[in-house]
Design a protein around this motif. Structure first.
Motif, PDB file in Angstrom:
ATOM      1  N   ASN A  74     -22.090 -19.064  23.191  1.00 57.30           N
ATOM      2  CA  ASN A  74     -21.891 -17.632  22.984  1.00 57.30           C
ATOM      3  C   ASN A  74     -22.543 -17.234  21.657  1.00 57.30           C
ATOM      4  OD1 ASN A  74     -20.102 -16.953  25.308  1.00 57.30           O
ATOM      5  ND2 ASN A  74     -18.746 -18.435  24.333  1.00 57.30           N
ATOM      6  N   ASN A  75     -22.270 -15.993  21.229  1.00 58.06           N
ATOM      7  CA  ASN A  75     -22.705 -15.509  19.912  1.00 58.06           C
ATOM      8  C   ASN A  75     -24.226 -15.451  19.748  1.00 58.06           C
ATOM      9  OD1 ASN A  75     -20.151 -17.632  19.262  1.00 58.06           O
ATOM     10  ND2 ASN A  75     -19.894 -15.526  18.559  1.00 58.06           N
ATOM     11  N   LEU A  76     -24.941 -15.149  20.836  1.00 57.09           N
ATOM     12  CA  LEU A  76     -26.403 -15.154  20.759  1.00 57.09           C
ATOM     13  C   LEU A  76     -26.919 -14.169  19.723  1.00 57.09           C
ATOM     14  CD1 LEU A  76     -29.204 -16.022  21.659  1.00 57.09           C
ATOM     15  CD2 LEU A  76     -29.052 -14.364  23.537  1.00 57.09           C
ATOM     16  N   ASN A  77     -26.386 -12.967  19.675  1.00 57.53           N
ATOM     17  CA  ASN A  77     -26.928 -11.963  18.757  1.00 57.53           C
ATOM     18  C   ASN A  77     -26.791 -12.414  17.306  1.00 57.53           C
ATOM     19  OD1 ASN A  77     -28.124  -9.250  18.487  1.00 57.53           O
ATOM     20  ND2 ASN A  77     -26.260  -8.811  17.332  1.00 57.53           N
ATOM     21  N   ASP A  78     -25.618 -12.937  16.947  1.00 60.73           N
ATOM     22  CA  ASP A  78     -25.432 -13.435  15.586  1.00 60.73           C
ATOM     23  C   ASP A  78     -26.349 -14.632  15.310  1.00 60.73           C
ATOM     24  OD1 ASP A  78     -23.663 -11.626  14.530  1.00 60.73           O
ATOM     25  OD2 ASP A  78     -21.872 -12.798  14.963  1.00 60.73           O
ATOM     26  N   LEU A  79     -26.536 -15.494  16.295  1.00 64.26           N
ATOM     27  CA  LEU A  79     -27.418 -16.656  16.112  1.00 64.26           C
ATOM     28  C   LEU A  79     -28.854 -16.223  15.826  1.00 64.26           C
ATOM     29  CD1 LEU A  79     -26.120 -19.005  18.956  1.00 64.26           C
ATOM     30  CD2 LEU A  79     -25.952 -19.421  16.494  1.00 64.26           C
ATOM     31  N   LEU A  80     -29.310 -15.199  16.535  1.00 65.83           N
ATOM     32  CA  LEU A  80     -30.674 -14.713  16.334  1.00 65.83           C
ATOM     33  C   LEU A  80     -30.850 -14.100  14.943  1.00 65.83           C
ATOM     34  CD1 LEU A  80     -31.276 -13.067  19.819  1.00 65.83           C
ATOM     35  CD2 LEU A  80     -32.406 -15.117  18.940  1.00 65.83           C
TER      36      LEU A  80
END
Length: 219
Positions: free
Chosen positions: A107-113
């Motif tokens: 999860n948390n793709l946006n924060d990872l990017l």
């Protein structure tokens, strides 16, 4: 479309995303978004340009080993919820080779990017999302099956043709500020060239479409 206009990533956005994810503020974060590993049985169904199960396993192994000796750096693998085979491979390589700077997220793709210093992809729309989040994109392009992705064709992303080529690219992005800024400018120019020039956000464009459709239905 889910994206709005291009905005450079601020340091506040970068640090806030790292705090939410529990990353150190001064470590290098490299996000990997590589196709899932399926059973070899499914290789006969892959289409031109896709990577075989054997090659994918080799890629994961090679990229993981890079971080065995890389200091102050962490590799983060973004997997899909049902990507159990890849998760098993990554999880078993870590203790076997003594690698302790590898993380898995589903999860948390946006924060990872936002929190990442670079994003490594093969065939993935995550590369486009990384452009919008103002993060340098690196594409592994199999020399035997060259990618036709626009990111490669228009040289918006940094291409590598072997896992070993990743290290010098990461070193340049980490140590050469001018090179990093040059790559980000190329990415922003690519997006500006391919974005609608109406100055609207994605939600505004969607709203306009809905209104136009409603006018056609309601006289």
């Amino acid at each position: 479309p889910r994206f709005g206009n291009v905005k450079p990533k601020s340091l506040k956005m970068y640090y806030d995303a790292r705090k939410r994810l529990g990353f150190l503020l001064d470590e290098e974060i490299v996000l990997f978004a590589i196709r899932a590993i399926y059973k070899p049985f499914y290789d006969k169904y892959i289409i031109s340009g896709q990577i075989s199960t054997f090659t994918l396993s080799y890629l994961y192994n090679s990229f993981l080993k890079i971080f065995l000796k890389r200091k102050n750096s962490r590799a983060v693998f973004k997997l899909k919820m049902l990507d159990l085979s890849t998760e098993w491979l990554v999880s078993n390589i870590r203790p076997r080779d003594g690698i302790n700077n590898i993380l898995i997220f589903k999860n948390n793709l946006n924060d990872l990017l936002i929190a990442s210093d670079a994003v490594v992809v093969t065939h993935s729309n995550i590369g486009i999302e990384a452009l919008y989040n103002d993060t340098p994109v690196i594409v592994y392009n199999n020399p035997n099956k060259p990618s036709l992705l626009p990111l490669c064709a228009e040289k918006a992303a940094i291409e590598i043709k072997s896992p070993e080529k990743l290290v010098p690219v990461l070193d340049r992005l980490r140590n050469e500020k001018n090179y990093r800024e040059e790559r980000l400018k190329i990415q922003r120019d690519f997006l500006q060239k391919n974005l609608p020039n109406d100055g609207l956000s994605s939600s505004e464009r969607v709203s306009d479409v809905i209104i136009q459709l409603a006018r056609k239905v309601i006289p």
